[in-house]
Write an enzyme that holds these catalytic residues in place. Structure first.
Site, PDB file in Angstrom:
ATOM      1  N   LYS A 115       0.977  -1.318  -0.018  1.00 21.52           N
ATOM      2  CA  LYS A 115      -0.033  -0.014  -0.089  1.00 21.52           C
ATOM      3  C   LYS A 115       0.918   1.341  -0.201  1.00 21.52           C
ATOM      4  O   LYS A 115       0.735   2.192  -0.821  1.00 21.52           O
ATOM      5  CB  LYS A 115      -0.984   0.053   1.175  1.00 21.52           C
ATOM      6  CG  LYS A 115      -2.042  -1.128   1.110  1.00 21.52           C
ATOM      7  CD  LYS A 115      -3.147  -0.922   2.308  1.00 21.52           C
ATOM      8  CE  LYS A 115      -2.488  -1.592   3.565  1.00 21.52           C
ATOM      9  NZ  LYS A 115      -3.466  -1.551   4.701  1.00 21.52           N
ATOM     10  N   ASP A 152       0.404   5.329  10.741  1.00 22.23           N
ATOM     11  CA  ASP A 152      -0.521   4.234  10.095  1.00 22.23           C
ATOM     12  C   ASP A 152      -1.374   3.409  11.252  1.00 22.23           C
ATOM     13  O   ASP A 152      -1.669   2.267  11.088  1.00 22.23           O
ATOM     14  CB  ASP A 152       0.569   3.385   9.196  1.00 22.23           C
ATOM     15  CG  ASP A 152      -0.375   2.155   8.389  1.00 22.23           C
ATOM     16  OD1 ASP A 152      -1.604   2.671   8.125  1.00 22.23           O
ATOM     17  OD2 ASP A 152       0.098   1.094   8.234  1.00 22.23           O
ATOM     18  N   LYS A 205      -3.288   7.480   7.898  1.00 22.98           N
ATOM     19  CA  LYS A 205      -4.377   6.475   7.636  1.00 22.98           C
ATOM     20  C   LYS A 205      -5.641   6.861   8.127  1.00 22.98           C
ATOM     21  O   LYS A 205      -5.667   6.863   9.405  1.00 22.98           O
ATOM     22  CB  LYS A 205      -4.076   4.979   7.986  1.00 22.98           C
ATOM     23  CG  LYS A 205      -5.226   3.995   7.542  1.00 22.98           C
ATOM     24  CD  LYS A 205      -4.777   2.563   7.665  1.00 22.98           C
ATOM     25  CE  LYS A 205      -4.331   2.066   8.831  1.00 22.98           C
ATOM     26  NZ  LYS A 205      -3.906   0.807   9.242  1.00 22.98           N
TER      27      LYS A 205
HETATM   28  C1  LIG Z   1      -1.304  -1.282  10.810  1.00 21.05           C
HETATM   29  S1  LIG Z   1      -0.266  -1.478  11.999  1.00 21.05           S
HETATM   30  C2  LIG Z   1       1.154  -0.339  11.195  1.00 21.05           C
HETATM   31  C3  LIG Z   1       1.799  -1.099  10.098  1.00 21.05           C
HETATM   32  C4  LIG Z   1       3.356  -0.391   9.467  1.00 21.05           C
HETATM   33  N1  LIG Z   1       2.600   0.954   8.707  1.00 21.05           N
HETATM   34  C5  LIG Z   1       3.779  -1.213   8.513  1.00 21.05           C
HETATM   35  O1  LIG Z   1       4.000  -1.001   7.419  1.00 21.05           O
HETATM   36  O2  LIG Z   1       4.278  -2.313   9.276  1.00 21.05           O
HETATM   37  C6  LIG Z   1      -0.702  -0.294  13.218  1.00 21.05           C
HETATM   38  C7  LIG Z   1       0.425  -0.256  14.374  1.00 21.05           C
HETATM   39  O3  LIG Z   1       0.126   0.818  15.220  1.00 21.05           O
HETATM   40  C8  LIG Z   1       0.259   0.565  16.260  1.00 21.05           C
HETATM   41  N2  LIG Z   1      -0.130   1.432  17.318  1.00 21.05           N
HETATM   42  C9  LIG Z   1      -1.743   1.371  17.606  1.00 21.05           C
HETATM   43  N3  LIG Z   1      -2.109   2.159  18.685  1.00 21.05           N
HETATM   44  C10 LIG Z   1      -0.922   2.910  18.915  1.00 21.05           C
HETATM   45  C11 LIG Z   1      -0.607   4.031  19.991  1.00 21.05           C
HETATM   46  N4  LIG Z   1      -1.548   4.472  20.658  1.00 21.05           N
HETATM   47  N5  LIG Z   1       0.538   4.292  19.936  1.00 21.05           N
HETATM   48  C12 LIG Z   1       1.574   3.843  18.953  1.00 21.05           C
HETATM   49  N6  LIG Z   1       1.384   2.851  18.124  1.00 21.05           N
HETATM   50  C13 LIG Z   1      -0.078   2.316  18.051  1.00 21.05           C
HETATM   51  C14 LIG Z   1       0.008  -0.833  16.452  1.00 21.05           C
HETATM   52  O4  LIG Z   1       0.662  -1.465  17.617  1.00 21.05           O
HETATM   53  C15 LIG Z   1       0.471  -1.417  15.184  1.00 21.05           C
HETATM   54  O5  LIG Z   1       1.631  -1.757  15.240  1.00 21.05           O
END
Ligand SMILES: C[S@@+](CC[C@H](N)C(=O)[O-])C[C@H]1O[C@@H](n2cnc3c(N)ncnc32)[C@H](O)[C@@H]1O
Length: 635
Positions: free
Chosen positions: A121, A237, A277
């Site tokens: 993506k 993201d 996102k």
């Molecule tokens: C869809 S994944 C990201 C994927 C990443 N962009 C990749 O390309 O591999 C979403 C990430 O957001 C993190 N996340 C969710 N809530 C968060 C927060 N409050 N602070 C930091 N990270 C967070 C999750 O742990 C997860 O690793």
């Protein structure tokens, strides 16, 4: 406040219209749909005329009926899925997802590091927009920061893009994410895959409380302080599992998106780009956020990559040409107020009357464009779920092959040489293995040569002490599976039979550490564990039934073991260390102890880099020991 918005200019199909359209001509726009899979993008027009309101978070929350009606319409479509068995439905949608071969094809043909759907993506975002600003390329120095980024596929995609396009820039990157090494973070929120993270540990920022949680203001402040030089690109993201309340996904993520956006605005250089996102755009929170972004950036577009599943609501906001922090300077303190308090109160970011009506008309159109595509896809899936045929399966396969090849050709994918990879010395794509070597017990005892487990005679250089939020309960652990089952029984405690046996035999010459006294929080227990070792005057240690669940405990054990020649693990749950020269590690523990005294409000969460603890033999040792305790507890 409810303010209707005219819908006259927007061509909109209701659910009934959609159903009719799909059933009249089932093959209706299949080829058209595939052609348009890679064209789902819309720019906001004339945003130079949008003015920033003079105050933020002052007036009560509002909603706009036309947006709310659309939300109801989308939820009505989604609710049609309630009739299906969830597992069967997911299998079916996966099977029918036209983009589902993309990741596999890219992996097989070009072997990039860490290829996931997120990789594909973001690669599309990079190829479709000037996400890397021209000024950065001209200056030959490009900097980026990636929020909510584990496992790190965006970073890998960016590296692949820079290398395969032959961009002559010196690139520096940093990233943040919920820290998989903070045992107070719950595994449901995190992505524990640390293939990239563990090899690029210095690039990751987990904030002042070490949780990595970007919604905590203290971590925002810490990050902005630590990133001395502003960056050209920020990506965000983040997502939260909303499967229990899918109809309100947008409200569940609104605070996270707001925090990501404010952090991006604080980190970016003028001229920089931001990729965020989001999901749907029905609520005041997203409407205001998109308005803010339109005021702050020269160009804002919404993009659904072809490799993003057509049945979900995710879209990327691509913001280019940041105008600089002065644009929001006047309202910055009020913009930050929910961040500081940790939640939204009952207020909207902006007064609806202060938002340019042209923006709202454009947004309604954009929101409907993406929603319409999502609804069409869901209805299409429903139709084929009911009428699945063999013939159809063959066609789906052909479409998927076509889409994957189109992706590869459209974005001109190429391989990059190994030395240009993020981790050139290893194939991290293959490196994720949970295989643990079992330990062998001979006559009830397993014996380890300490020098095969740990680095002997560690100096102060080994320390990498991390302070952070104290946690009361271990929610995740790298060092065991089935964490909830680690509920330790009385037999390990001082009145229990194992402890008694050990104490009678060795108590006089050894410091015994067990799960004896109840502790209020895990933090207290860890501190007590450390001080028992630190204050010990004896040369022998017995660790009786204490699970080594955290980086801290494993780190203390790592250092302790280094002054012994052998480690024995007894089959009934006891680690025995005899005849150690504690003077060797005294300076190391003294430094840790000093930290304990200097920061009474914080927890010590780690004392050596996690990578050291994951070196195979030591990791296997800890894992096996925890597994043994799990087994003993079940007996
Ligand atoms: C869809 S994944 C990201 C994927 C990443 N962009 C990749 O390309 O591999 C979403 C990430 O957001 C993190 N996340 C969710 N809530 C968060 C927060 N409050 N602070 C930091 N990270 C967070 C999750 O742990 C997860 O690793």
């Amino acid at each position: 406040m409810h303010i209707p918005l005219s819908t006259a200019t927007v061509k909109w199909l209701s659910l009934e219209d959609n159903l009719k359209k799909c059933s009249k001509n089932p093959n209706m726009s299949k080829s058209k749909k595939i052609r348009h899979l890679f064209d789902k993008k819309i720019d906001f027009a004339n945003n130079a005329t949008f003015e920033l309101p003079t105050e933020a978070f002052v007036l009560p929350k509002w909603s706009i009926p036309s947006f709310q009606n659309d939300k109801a319409e989308l939820n009505r479509t989604k609710s049609l899925l309630n009739q299906f068995n969830l597992e069967e439905w997911s299998r079916h949608t996966k099977h029918r997802d036209p983009s589902s071969y993309i990741t596999r094809f890219v992996k097989q043909k070009f072997h990039p590091e860490l290829v996931t759907q997120a990789w594909c993506k973001f690669y599309e975002c990079l190829c479709s927009f000037n996400v890397i600003p021209k000024e950065a390329i001209t200056s030959s120095r490009f900097t980026s920061f990636h929020l909510c980024e584990a496992p790190g596929a965006f970073i890998s995609a960016l590296n692949h893009y820079i290398a395969s396009q032959g961009l002559d820039v010196q690139w520096t990157w940093g990233a943040n994410t919920l820290n998989p090494d903070h045992e107070g973070n719950s595994p449901q929120e995190m992505i524990p895959d640390d293939r990239l993270l563990r090899h690029t540990y210095k690039n990751w920022y987990f904030g002042s409380d070490f949780t990595g949680n970007v919604t905590k203001y203290c971590n925002h402040v810490d990050l902005v302080e630590k990133i001395h030089e502003k960056v050209w690109l920020v990506t965000a993201d983040g997502s939260i599992d909303c499967s229990s309340d899918p109809g309100n996904q947008e409200s569940h993520v609104e605070f996270l998106h707001y925090c990501e956006t404010l952090t991006a605005l604080a980190l970016l250089k003028p001229g920089g780009s931001f990729v965020l996102k989001i999901f749907t755009m029905f609520e005041h929170s997203t409407i205001c956020l998109l308005y803010l972004l339109n005021v702050c950036f020269g160009k804002v577009s919404l993009f659904k990559p072809g490799s993003s599943k057509s049945g979900n609501s995710e879209v990327y906001v691509i913001c280019q040409h940041f105008k600089g922090p002065q644009v929001v300077e006047k309202i910055w303190p009020s913009l930050l107020s929910p961040y500081k308090s940790g939640h939204f109160v009952d207020k909207s970011m902006f007064d609806l009357n202060k938002i340019n009506p042209d923006f709202l008309t454009q947004l309604l159109h954009i929101s409907r464009f993406f929603m319409q595509k999502q609804i069409e896809h869901i209805l299409d899936n429903i139709r084929f779920f009911r009428n699945a045929s063999q013939n159809e399966s063959g066609k789906v396969h052909q479409i998927k092959v076509y889409v994957a090849n189109r992706y590869i050709n459209k974005y001109k994918l190429k391989s990059i040489s190994r030395h240009l990879k993020l981790v050139p010395t290893l194939d991290i794509s293959q490196f994720f293995s949970n295989e643990v070597k079992k330990i062998n017990f001979v006559n009830g005892v397993a014996k380890f040569d300490a020098k095969n487990l740990v680095q002997v005679n560690p100096t102060l250089d080994i320390l990498d002490v991390k302070l952070g939020e104290k946690f009361t309960q271990v929610k995740s652990s790298r060092f065991c599976d089935n964490l909830p089952k680690l509920n330790f029984s009385n037999k390990m405690k001082s009145h229990g039979p194992l402890y008694q046996l050990v104490a009678n035999k060795l108590g006089a010459t050894a410091t015994i550490i067990s799960l004896d006294s109840p502790f209020e929080s895990y933090y207290d227990f860890q501190k007590d564990f450390f001080y028992k070792i630190f204050h010990s005057k004896k040369r022998n240690f017995l660790i009786v039934g204490v699970p080594l669940l955290t980086n801290f405990l494993a780190g203390v054990m790592y250092i302790l073991i280094s002054c012994f020649s052998h480690v024995h693990v007894h089959q009934n749950g006891c680690i025995i260390l005899c005849g150690g020269d504690l003077a060797k590690i005294a300076p190391v523990f003294a430094t840790v102890e000093k930290r304990y005294r200097s920061v009474p409000d914080c927890g010590i969460l780690q004392i050596v880099p996690p990578g050291l603890l994951y070196s195979n033999n030591f990791f296997d040792f800890v894992w096996n020991y925890n597994r043994l305790l799990q087994f003993l507890n079940k007996c």
